[in-house]
Design a protein around this motif. Structure first.
Motif, PDB file in Angstrom:
ATOM      1  N   PRO A 189       0.796  -1.122  -0.003  1.00 55.21           N
ATOM      2  CA  PRO A 189      -0.097   0.067   0.139  1.00 55.21           C
ATOM      3  C   PRO A 189       0.875   1.250  -0.092  1.00 55.21           C
ATOM      4  O   PRO A 189       0.446   2.548  -0.221  1.00 55.21           O
ATOM      5  N   LYS A 190       2.118   1.300   0.235  1.00 53.62           N
ATOM      6  CA  LYS A 190       3.049   2.338   0.163  1.00 53.62           C
ATOM      7  C   LYS A 190       3.869   2.445  -0.699  1.00 53.62           C
ATOM      8  O   LYS A 190       4.822   3.551  -0.673  1.00 53.62           O
ATOM      9  N   VAL A 191       3.903   1.419  -1.710  1.00 54.23           N
ATOM     10  CA  VAL A 191       4.913   1.514  -2.700  1.00 54.23           C
ATOM     11  C   VAL A 191       4.312   1.631  -3.953  1.00 54.23           C
ATOM     12  O   VAL A 191       3.317   1.095  -4.430  1.00 54.23           O
ATOM     13  N   THR A 192       4.789   2.631  -4.952  1.00 52.89           N
ATOM     14  CA  THR A 192       4.514   2.671  -6.361  1.00 52.89           C
ATOM     15  C   THR A 192       5.786   2.428  -7.154  1.00 52.89           C
ATOM     16  O   THR A 192       6.718   2.976  -6.965  1.00 52.89           O
ATOM     17  N   LEU A 193       5.464   1.724  -8.199  1.00 50.60           N
ATOM     18  CA  LEU A 193       6.575   1.487  -9.295  1.00 50.60           C
ATOM     19  C   LEU A 193       6.005   1.980 -10.590  1.00 50.60           C
ATOM     20  O   LEU A 193       4.854   1.741 -10.833  1.00 50.60           O
ATOM     21  N   HIS A 194       7.158   2.619 -11.076  1.00 54.20           N
ATOM     22  CA  HIS A 194       6.788   3.071 -12.542  1.00 54.20           C
ATOM     23  C   HIS A 194       8.005   2.408 -13.459  1.00 54.20           C
ATOM     24  O   HIS A 194       8.998   2.321 -13.245  1.00 54.20           O
TER      25      HIS A 194
END
Length: 232
Positions: A189-194
């Protein structure tokens, strides 16, 4: 332009150099800029200067200070690239996190206890992930972090927001490592990957042949918005 300042280690027994760039007015927050294996070179200093121009106190700790003085290497010069790889092999990453944490505490003392983020590149991208798991940093961003797939057992310690920029043709982070990162972190819920399709390691370097202008600008816009949200 910033200046070199000495910052005390966590024990207070020693001091290590940091490049410090200050905004023209009161800083809204602080950002720790974590070096590549090439040290606090002109590219890292330029990134600090840009964050200062955007209103942040920006600090780049010289993480190789215990093994090599004033590391300033160019990724486009083969001999210097080899020196950087050799330094990487000697570098104690766990100790490096302690120095980053000391820089975080120093930054907070300069901004009256305000929020501090970190942004790192290559080795620094890995260290930004470790910083998110092991310190009380308020937000972290990693560009093409190496070996994060081997750190996934630390993901449950991450309680503040993290963003990772992943070039899909990264010569130092193979496809299976990228797949493991997505499998382990996509539902965090706290990690975003691009992902950045077809791009290689170092695409957001400030200078040199590695830079891809369009992708670097896109990633940097995402990072800017991320810090605006999580360091406010």
């Amino acid at each position: 332009m910033g200046v070199l300042e000495l910052v005390k280690t966590g024990s207070g027994a020693e001091e290590f150099p940091c490049y410090v760039a200050e905004p023209s007015g009161e800083p809204q927050a602080a950002i720790i800029v974590i070096q590549e294996i090439f040290g606090v070179n002109p590219g890292i200093k330029a990134k600090c200067d840009q964050w200062a121009a955007a209103g942040y106190l920006a600090i780049a700790p010289d993480l190789f200070w215990r093994i090599h003085d004033n590391t300033d290497l160019d990724a486009d010069i083969p001999d210097q690239f080899q020196i950087a790889l050799d330094l990487m092999g000697k570098f104690d990453q766990d100790q490096g996190i302690k120095d980053i944490e000391a820089a975080v505490h120093y930054a907070r003392s300069r901004i009256n206890g305000g929020k501090v983020g970190s942004v790192g590149y290559c080795l620094g991208g890995r260290l930004a992930f470790m910083t998110a798991a092991r310190t009380d940093i308020n937000a972290s961003v990693g560009y093409y972090g190496v070996g994060i797939d081997g750190l996934l057992d630390e993901k449950n310690a991450i309680t503040k927001n993290v963003m990772l920029h992943i070039p899909t043709a990264d010569g130092f982070v193979p496809a299976d490592a990228q797949a493991a990162m997505h499998a382990g972190l996509d539902d965090h819920p706290k990690v975003t990957l691009h992902d950045y399709d077809g791009l290689d390691h170092g695409f957001a370097a400030e200078f040199g042949v590695r830079r891809d202008e369009a992708a670097a600008n896109l990633a940097d816009r995402r990072t800017t918005e991320f810090f605006k949200e999580h360091l406010a």
